[in-house]
Enzyme design. Sequence first.
Site, mmCIF file in Angstrom:
data_model
loop_
_atom_site.group_PDB
_atom_site.id
_atom_site.type_symbol
_atom_site.label_atom_id
_atom_site.label_comp_id
_atom_site.label_asym_id
_atom_site.label_seq_id
_atom_site.Cartn_x
_atom_site.Cartn_y
_atom_site.Cartn_z
ATOM 1 N N CYS A 71 -90.326 -57.260 -79.475
ATOM 2 C CA CYS A 71 -92.069 -58.390 -79.357
ATOM 3 C C CYS A 71 -92.942 -57.930 -79.002
ATOM 4 C CB CYS A 71 -91.327 -60.016 -79.063
ATOM 5 S SG CYS A 71 -93.023 -61.069 -79.469
ATOM 6 N N CYS A 75 -94.552 -61.916 -72.674
ATOM 7 C CA CYS A 75 -94.286 -62.977 -71.994
ATOM 8 C C CYS A 75 -93.355 -62.930 -71.032
ATOM 9 C CB CYS A 75 -93.529 -63.987 -73.021
ATOM 10 S SG CYS A 75 -94.589 -63.960 -74.437
ATOM 11 N N CYS A 78 -89.561 -63.552 -71.067
ATOM 12 C CA CYS A 78 -88.593 -63.290 -72.102
ATOM 13 C C CYS A 78 -87.774 -61.804 -72.242
ATOM 14 C CB CYS A 78 -90.134 -63.572 -73.130
ATOM 15 S SG CYS A 78 -88.598 -63.290 -74.963
ATOM 16 N N CYS A 115 -82.556 -75.269 -85.169
ATOM 17 C CA CYS A 115 -83.696 -74.813 -84.685
ATOM 18 C C CYS A 115 -83.839 -73.391 -85.541
ATOM 19 C CB CYS A 115 -84.216 -74.836 -83.252
ATOM 20 S SG CYS A 115 -83.508 -76.278 -83.218
ATOM 21 N N CYS A 146 -85.959 -76.788 -87.683
ATOM 22 C CA CYS A 146 -86.781 -76.382 -87.058
ATOM 23 C C CYS A 146 -87.286 -75.168 -86.717
ATOM 24 C CB CYS A 146 -86.686 -76.401 -85.921
ATOM 25 S SG CYS A 146 -87.752 -75.958 -84.225
ATOM 26 N N CYS A 206 -92.821 -79.410 -81.720
ATOM 27 C CA CYS A 206 -91.456 -79.942 -80.899
ATOM 28 C C CYS A 206 -93.295 -78.722 -79.661
ATOM 29 C CB CYS A 206 -90.609 -78.997 -80.850
ATOM 30 S SG CYS A 206 -89.454 -78.460 -79.195
ATOM 31 N N ARG A 278 -87.294 -82.913 -74.568
ATOM 32 C CA ARG A 278 -85.506 -82.037 -74.196
ATOM 33 C C ARG A 278 -84.807 -81.164 -73.006
ATOM 34 N NH1 ARG A 278 -85.858 -79.052 -78.758
ATOM 35 N NH2 ARG A 278 -85.252 -80.284 -79.443
#
Length: 337
Positions: A71, A75, A78, A115, A146, A206, A278
């Site tokens: 990616c 972040c 991550c 998801c 999702c 979400c 969650r």
Amino acid sequence: MTSVASSTPVLGSASPALSPSPTPWTLATAREVYDAPFNDLLFRAHTIHRAHFDPNRVQLSKLLNIKSGGCPEDCGYCSQSAHNPTGLKASKLMEVDEVLAQARTAKAGGATRFCMGAAWRSPKDRDLATLTAMVEGVKALGLETCMTLGMLSPSQAEGLAAAGLDYYNHNIDTSDRFYGEIVTTRRFADRLETLGHVRAAGIKVCCGGILGMGEAADDRIDMLVTLASLDEAPESVPINMLIPIPGSKLAEAAPVDPFAFIRIVALARIMMPKSHVRLTAGRAAMSDEMQALCFFAGANSIFIGDTLLTAANPGDDRDSSLLHRLGMTAEVMGEAG
Ligand code: SAM
Ligand code: SF4
């Protein structure tokens, strides 16, 4: 030393955790509730939880990585960021049939929501046909759908909505103030903009965040104030406990105090009484007792399975044993929310 009796407000007194919820929430009013004695805070959160949900039910979701690694975003937490030398191998977008096979297994395991996450800054328009085929196929299995694919344009959100996507996950992760310490390749405002496109397209939201990235308590609380202050609170609020990934910027982050984590779960419940809260990443490192207190504080959704994208998750045996011992059972389709 002052005696405990004189320092703790008795039940029904003006303990901030027991006074009516102020709206709109501010950092100051939310902080006052957060700082209340732990038992008062949990008593209030559990009372609110019972008013909106069956406290002995938990919604089960399954999260599948449909495209891993590589990616371009940075972040700090991550495993899938190309900026973090975590050794994760990048993969291309999965085939629709492979995804549907995983969805069938998830449904057999009790999941009511499936998801699909991708390690992207944003999806490419050329991928939308495959993505919408996944949504249609999973929906046809009788599961809620999702996706979490990074930032979306209005037309991409509309395309996913037209395919019947039920939820879109797009976490703000922390406060606006602290966000730049964690991500520099996009802004906090960019996340809010995508949430706006998702909401405008009629997809449920979400959105939550992560505790344990070096943020202050005020950052955690401000994240909840941002969520509770959206025109409509997210229908689903994931609260992650950082999984320190070797090779990532946050590999050496200090662990979160369990009681501080449970306080944030309780505050999320109080501030967003109708949302599913969650218990998301980090559960594999949580004791059964900590998870039980999170459920009491108002958490009522978990991811099942032994992996969460690329990280460990407790796995079905440990989860079913824990829920059985707590006398909790899984929500069935369409039961709540
Ligand atoms: N690429 C998409 C995006 O960034 O929106 C998909 C995100 S995917 C659901 C990852 C989410 O899980 C992040 O938004 C973050 O909140 C959480 N997450 C990722 N890595 C994590 C870690 N090491 N510990 C805890 N939570 C993590
Ligand atoms: Fe990319 Fe999402 Fe990971 Fe950030 S959280 S690096 S956007 S996959």
